[in-house]
Design a protein around this motif. Structure first.
Motif, PDB file in Angstrom:
ATOM      1  N   GLY A 161       0.793  -1.233   0.000  1.00 44.62           N
ATOM      2  CA  GLY A 161       0.000   0.000   0.000  1.00 44.62           C
ATOM      3  C   GLY A 161       0.818   1.273   0.000  1.00 44.62           C
ATOM      4  O   GLY A 161       0.264   2.367  -0.151  1.00 44.62           O
ATOM      5  N   ARG A 164       0.635   3.461  -3.209  1.00 41.64           N
ATOM      6  CA  ARG A 164      -0.671   4.141  -3.301  1.00 41.64           C
ATOM      7  C   ARG A 164      -0.703   5.350  -2.384  1.00 41.64           C
ATOM      8  O   ARG A 164      -1.260   6.401  -2.736  1.00 41.64           O
ATOM      9  CB  ARG A 164      -1.785   3.166  -2.949  1.00 41.64           C
ATOM     10  CG  ARG A 164      -3.186   3.769  -3.028  1.00 41.64           C
ATOM     11  CD  ARG A 164      -3.523   4.188  -4.441  1.00 41.64           C
ATOM     12  NE  ARG A 164      -4.854   4.774  -4.502  1.00 41.64           N
ATOM     13  CZ  ARG A 164      -5.133   6.045  -4.232  1.00 41.64           C
ATOM     14  NH1 ARG A 164      -4.150   6.881  -3.891  1.00 41.64           N
ATOM     15  NH2 ARG A 164      -6.358   6.499  -4.315  1.00 41.64           N
ATOM     16  N   GLU A 168      -1.165   9.208  -3.594  1.00 46.62           N
ATOM     17  CA  GLU A 168      -2.249  10.025  -3.034  1.00 46.62           C
ATOM     18  C   GLU A 168      -1.747  11.412  -2.650  1.00 46.62           C
ATOM     19  O   GLU A 168      -2.392  12.426  -2.954  1.00 46.62           O
ATOM     20  CB  GLU A 168      -2.857   9.330  -1.826  1.00 46.62           C
ATOM     21  CG  GLU A 168      -4.034  10.067  -1.193  1.00 46.62           C
ATOM     22  CD  GLU A 168      -5.286  10.038  -2.062  1.00 46.62           C
ATOM     23  OE1 GLU A 168      -6.196  10.849  -1.799  1.00 46.62           O
ATOM     24  OE2 GLU A 168      -5.355   9.214  -2.999  1.00 46.62           O
ATOM     25  N   HIS A 251      -7.325   4.769   5.247  1.00 42.85           N
ATOM     26  CA  HIS A 251      -7.235   4.099   3.949  1.00 42.85           C
ATOM     27  C   HIS A 251      -6.248   2.937   3.900  1.00 42.85           C
ATOM     28  O   HIS A 251      -6.312   2.107   2.995  1.00 42.85           O
ATOM     29  CB  HIS A 251      -6.828   5.111   2.865  1.00 42.85           C
ATOM     30  CG  HIS A 251      -7.807   6.201   2.645  1.00 42.85           C
ATOM     31  ND1 HIS A 251      -7.798   7.372   3.385  1.00 42.85           N
ATOM     32  CD2 HIS A 251      -8.836   6.309   1.769  1.00 42.85           C
ATOM     33  CE1 HIS A 251      -8.778   8.159   2.964  1.00 42.85           C
ATOM     34  NE2 HIS A 251      -9.417   7.535   1.992  1.00 42.85           N
ATOM     35  N   TYR A 252      -5.329   2.881   4.839  1.00 48.59           N
ATOM     36  CA  TYR A 252      -4.223   1.933   4.681  1.00 48.59           C
ATOM     37  C   TYR A 252      -4.682   0.483   4.598  1.00 48.59           C
ATOM     38  O   TYR A 252      -4.089  -0.330   3.887  1.00 48.59           O
ATOM     39  CB  TYR A 252      -3.190   2.108   5.807  1.00 48.59           C
ATOM     40  CG  TYR A 252      -3.599   1.564   7.154  1.00 48.59           C
ATOM     41  CD1 TYR A 252      -3.225   0.277   7.536  1.00 48.59           C
ATOM     42  CD2 TYR A 252      -4.348   2.313   8.044  1.00 48.59           C
ATOM     43  CE1 TYR A 252      -3.589  -0.240   8.770  1.00 48.59           C
ATOM     44  CE2 TYR A 252      -4.716   1.814   9.276  1.00 48.59           C
ATOM     45  CZ  TYR A 252      -4.341   0.539   9.639  1.00 48.59           C
ATOM     46  OH  TYR A 252      -4.699   0.039  10.857  1.00 48.59           O
ATOM     47  N   TRP A 255      -5.821  -0.153   1.058  1.00 52.83           N
ATOM     48  CA  TRP A 255      -4.697  -0.053   0.125  1.00 52.83           C
ATOM     49  C   TRP A 255      -3.727  -1.222   0.256  1.00 52.83           C
ATOM     50  O   TRP A 255      -3.013  -1.544  -0.688  1.00 52.83           O
ATOM     51  CB  TRP A 255      -3.970   1.270   0.324  1.00 52.83           C
ATOM     52  CG  TRP A 255      -4.778   2.447  -0.125  1.00 52.83           C
ATOM     53  CD1 TRP A 255      -5.918   2.422  -0.860  1.00 52.83           C
ATOM     54  CD2 TRP A 255      -4.518   3.829   0.153  1.00 52.83           C
ATOM     55  NE1 TRP A 255      -6.381   3.699  -1.068  1.00 52.83           N
ATOM     56  CE2 TRP A 255      -5.554   4.577  -0.457  1.00 52.83           C
ATOM     57  CE3 TRP A 255      -3.527   4.508   0.866  1.00 52.83           C
ATOM     58  CZ2 TRP A 255      -5.597   5.971  -0.390  1.00 52.83           C
ATOM     59  CZ3 TRP A 255      -3.576   5.886   0.932  1.00 52.83           C
ATOM     60  CH2 TRP A 255      -4.593   6.617   0.314  1.00 52.83           C
ATOM     61  N   GLY A 259      -4.056  -1.405  -3.347  1.00 50.08           N
ATOM     62  CA  GLY A 259      -3.347  -0.175  -3.725  1.00 50.08           C
ATOM     63  C   GLY A 259      -2.521  -0.353  -4.981  1.00 50.08           C
ATOM     64  O   GLY A 259      -2.533   0.475  -5.881  1.00 50.08           O
TER      65      GLY A 259
END
Length: 328
Positions: A161, A164, A168, A251-252, A255, A259
């Protein structure tokens, strides 16, 4: 600078691979076959689709397109030998920027003694890079997605992740914390393919590998489908970095699975060989985590399952897919 001057400017002064009989400077390259098998892969990056100059410097673009290809070779258990570059050049890119793109590829190639042996240059509307890589592997030692068997352990290298998270921030500038942000950006711009780790496991008789380009939700389903097996993942042990958790706490977890573009390796190995995998990872400085196992299919089609609360939840393939219609 005209096309021929540009080609001369990127031509290597020497070749590291003794099997190169003729590289750049003729109609085609000539390679003398080695003992074993050749492995080849190709990948394309297009400006506005895979990168923008707002998120990457020219040198990062070169590094990353070659890294994506080398990661494919790592997933096959092969050692990279050569690469070729076909580039479409728009008028908006300067000679200095183009040289930086090639310098980015060269920086990564130098780490693994990979030779640039040819390519093509044309003009077009946007920058496009197509890189073809050629590697070698001992006879019948290539690693296939179809090699997973019931009872195997499922593992992944590195943390997931991070790329990603870096993207971001580069796109939005938003983050919950700046602690570890530089690490996430680096993981997006200059990922490190796990070439040494994979090639160091050549002694193992059987192993399935897949590189994490679209996220492990996608890659795990590819292994399951190719091997006609079910994969069981414990989501509590899937590795992520503290930097990702701090910067994107909301979000992790998603992701980690979808991700993509971390260019880590997801693999399966017989349980008896797990100690070898751990020892190899330690010797080459790569983190490796056991995240699940392989079992026979429980239904008519292979699936990937998350073990949760004493039960199971299907993990469908997710992540970015080229040519997918909007809304699918």
């Amino acid at each position: 600078m005209d096309e021929f001057s540009f080609i001369r400017s990127i031509q290597p002064k020497f070749y590291r691979q003794a099997s190169v009989m003729k590289g750049i400077s003729d109609d085609a390259a000539v390679i003398r076959p080695l003992d074993g098998d050749f492995v080849t892969a190709v990948d394309t990056m297009v400006e506005g689709v895979h990168f923008t100059r707002e998120t990457m410097d020219p040198e990062h673009i070169g590094w990353r397109v070659l890294a994506a290809n080398l990661s494919d070779l790592a997933a096959m258990g092969s050692t990279p030998r050569f690469y070729m570059v076909s580039i479409t050049i728009p008028k908006s890119w300067s000679e200095q920027e183009l040289q930086a793109v090639y310098q980015g590829m060269k920086r990564l190639a130098d780490l693994y003694d990979v030779d640039l042996i040819g390519g093509d240059t044309v003009s077009g509307q946007e920058l496009s890079l197509t890189v073809t890589v050629i590697g070698s592997v001992s006879k019948d030692k290539a690693r296939y997605r179809s090699h997973a068997q019931a009872g195997d352990l499922l593992f992944v290298t590195g943390t997931l992740g991070d790329s990603r998270g870096g993207l971001e921030y580069l796109l939005t500038g938003r983050t919950a914390s700046s602690d570890g942000l530089d690490y996430l950006i680096q993981r997006h711009r200059t990922p490190e393919p796990r070439i040494t780790f994979a090639s160091s496991l050549a002694s193992l008789n059987r192993m399935a590998l897949n590189d994490v380009s679209d996220g492990i939700a996608s890659e795990a389903n590819e292994i399951a489908a190719a091997s006609h097996m079910d994969l069981i993942i414990d989501p509590e042990v899937v590795p992520y970095s503290k930097a990702l958790e701090r910067c994107y706490p909301g979000h992790y977890q998603a992701w980690m699975f979808s991700g993509g573009e971390d260019f880590e390796l997801l693999g399966t190995v017989p349980e008896k060989d797990w100690a070898v995998v751990e020892k190899t990872a330690e010797s080459v400085g790569v983190r490796v985590t056991r995240i699940g196992y392989v079992e026979h299919m429980r239904s008519d089609s292979p699936s990937v399952w998350l073990a949760k609360d004493g039960g199971r939840e299907r993990l469908d393939a997710s992540g970015y897919t080229h040519l997918k219609e909007e809304g699918e």
